[in-house]
Motif scaffolding. Structure first.
Motif, short mmCIF file in Angstrom:
data_model
loop_
_atom_site.label_atom_id
_atom_site.label_comp_id
_atom_site.label_asym_id
_atom_site.label_seq_id
_atom_site.Cartn_x
_atom_site.Cartn_y
_atom_site.Cartn_z
N GLY A 288 58.66 27.16 -22.51
CA GLY A 288 58.13 26.08 -21.68
C GLY A 288 57.04 26.52 -20.71
O GLY A 288 56.45 25.68 -20.04
N ALA A 289 56.78 27.81 -20.60
CA ALA A 289 55.74 28.30 -19.69
C ALA A 289 54.38 28.25 -20.38
O ALA A 289 54.29 28.14 -21.60
CB ALA A 289 56.06 29.73 -19.25
N PHE A 290 53.33 28.33 -19.57
CA PHE A 290 51.98 28.31 -20.11
C PHE A 290 51.08 29.13 -19.18
O PHE A 290 51.42 29.39 -18.03
CB PHE A 290 51.46 26.87 -20.24
CG PHE A 290 51.43 26.11 -18.94
CD1 PHE A 290 50.29 26.11 -18.14
CD2 PHE A 290 52.54 25.41 -18.50
CE1 PHE A 290 50.27 25.43 -16.93
CE2 PHE A 290 52.53 24.71 -17.30
CZ PHE A 290 51.38 24.72 -16.51
N PHE A 291 49.94 29.54 -19.70
CA PHE A 291 48.94 30.23 -18.89
C PHE A 291 48.06 29.18 -18.24
O PHE A 291 47.57 28.25 -18.90
CB PHE A 291 48.08 31.16 -19.75
CG PHE A 291 48.85 32.31 -20.34
CD1 PHE A 291 49.44 33.28 -19.53
CD2 PHE A 291 48.98 32.43 -21.71
CE1 PHE A 291 50.15 34.33 -20.07
CE2 PHE A 291 49.69 33.50 -22.26
CZ PHE A 291 50.27 34.45 -21.44
N LEU A 292 47.85 29.32 -16.94
CA LEU A 292 47.03 28.34 -16.23
C LEU A 292 45.62 28.24 -16.82
O LEU A 292 45.03 27.16 -16.86
CB LEU A 292 46.95 28.69 -14.73
CG LEU A 292 48.22 28.42 -13.94
CD1 LEU A 292 48.11 28.99 -12.53
CD2 LEU A 292 48.53 26.94 -13.91
N ALA A 293 45.09 29.34 -17.33
CA ALA A 293 43.76 29.31 -17.93
C ALA A 293 43.69 28.35 -19.11
O ALA A 293 42.63 27.81 -19.43
CB ALA A 293 43.35 30.72 -18.37
N ASP A 294 44.83 28.11 -19.76
CA ASP A 294 44.84 27.26 -20.95
C ASP A 294 44.76 25.77 -20.64
O ASP A 294 44.56 24.96 -21.54
CB ASP A 294 46.09 27.54 -21.79
CG ASP A 294 46.06 28.92 -22.43
OD1 ASP A 294 44.98 29.53 -22.49
OD2 ASP A 294 47.13 29.39 -22.85
N VAL A 295 44.92 25.38 -19.38
CA VAL A 295 44.82 23.95 -19.06
C VAL A 295 43.39 23.53 -18.77
O VAL A 295 43.07 22.33 -18.80
CB VAL A 295 45.74 23.53 -17.88
CG1 VAL A 295 47.18 23.86 -18.18
CG2 VAL A 295 45.29 24.11 -16.57
N ILE A 296 42.51 24.49 -18.50
CA ILE A 296 41.11 24.15 -18.21
C ILE A 296 40.50 23.51 -19.45
O ILE A 296 40.58 24.04 -20.55
CB ILE A 296 40.33 25.39 -17.75
CG1 ILE A 296 40.93 25.91 -16.44
CG2 ILE A 296 38.84 25.08 -17.59
CD1 ILE A 296 40.39 27.23 -15.97
N GLY A 297 39.92 22.34 -19.23
CA GLY A 297 39.30 21.57 -20.32
C GLY A 297 40.23 20.54 -20.94
O GLY A 297 39.79 19.72 -21.74
N LEU A 298 41.52 20.58 -20.60
CA LEU A 298 42.45 19.61 -21.16
C LEU A 298 42.27 18.24 -20.52
O LEU A 298 41.97 18.14 -19.33
CB LEU A 298 43.90 20.04 -20.94
CG LEU A 298 44.46 21.16 -21.80
CD1 LEU A 298 45.91 21.44 -21.41
CD2 LEU A 298 44.37 20.83 -23.27
N PRO A 299 42.49 17.18 -21.30
CA PRO A 299 42.49 15.85 -20.70
C PRO A 299 43.74 15.66 -19.85
O PRO A 299 44.78 16.27 -20.10
CB PRO A 299 42.50 14.90 -21.91
CG PRO A 299 42.97 15.72 -23.05
CD PRO A 299 42.67 17.15 -22.75
N VAL A 300 43.61 14.82 -18.85
CA VAL A 300 44.73 14.42 -18.00
C VAL A 300 45.06 12.98 -18.38
O VAL A 300 44.19 12.11 -18.34
CB VAL A 300 44.36 14.51 -16.50
CG1 VAL A 300 45.50 14.01 -15.63
CG2 VAL A 300 44.00 15.95 -16.14
N LYS A 301 46.32 12.77 -18.80
CA LYS A 301 46.72 11.44 -19.27
C LYS A 301 47.92 10.93 -18.47
O LYS A 301 48.76 11.71 -18.04
CB LYS A 301 47.10 11.49 -20.76
CG LYS A 301 45.93 11.87 -21.66
CD LYS A 301 46.34 11.90 -23.12
CE LYS A 301 45.17 12.27 -24.02
NZ LYS A 301 45.59 12.28 -25.44
#
Length: 174
Positions: free
Chosen positions: A95-108
């Motif tokens: 369930g964890a993620f790297f914060l760098a991986d959220v850059i560029g993601l859409p916010v819904k």
């Protein structure tokens, strides 16, 4: 796009006279940085590995001895350098993620899937990460807290339940 190398710390000083360096850790825990087998240094878009001979945690910092760095002058030349980790060297719990991986993601919006914006950057200076979101109304700051961020799917989007005014240009637009 997931980057092969992730920022994990910064060399902030020398330590002693035998070439050790003191690092500020960008990891959740300094021991995660100290456990890496190699750091990667970037110069003009090219990453090169530097083997970590020995590393230990000193409070909130990491003291590391690096292969090929044997005196204070060599260590001092590295001051200010960002160190990276190979993604493969970093483990993630369920369930964890790297914060760098959220850059560029859409916010819904959770529930409806309405797209509210795109994450431009992540600020980690406070207790919780703060996402900068580009919305049709300008940039907005979104705290990465359970009250607002309900789900992060790094393959799809960041799903949120924002309060009025948080991402919609102000409460008057609700």
């Amino acid at each position: 796009m997931k980057h092969e190398y992730l920022e994990c710390g910064k060399i902030i000083n020398t330590h002693g006279f035998r070439g050790a360096v003191k690092l500020e850790s960008f990891c959740d825990r300094p021991r995660d940085l100290a456990a890496l087998p190699s750091f990667w240094l970037e110069e003009r878009g090219i990453y090169r590995p530097v083997k970590v001979n020995k590393a230990s945690v000193l409070g909130a910092f990491v003291i590391a001895e690096l292969e090929g760095v044997t005196d204070e002058d060599q260590a001092n030349a590295l001051r200010g350098k960002i160190v990276y980790a190979a993604r493969a060297d970093l483990g993630l719990s369920e369930g964890a993620f790297f914060l760098a991986d959220v850059i560029g993601l859409p916010v819904k919006r959770i529930g409806t899937g309405e797209e509210l914006g795109t994450i431009l950057s992540v600020d980690t200076r406070g207790k919780n990460a703060l996402f900068t979101v580009k919305t049709p109304f300008g940039e907005a700051l979104l705290p990465n807290v359970p009250a607002f961020v309900k789900l992060v799917d790094v393959e799809d989007a960041v799903y949120v339940d924002p309060i009025p005014g948080l991402l919609d240009g102000g409460a008057e637009n609700v």
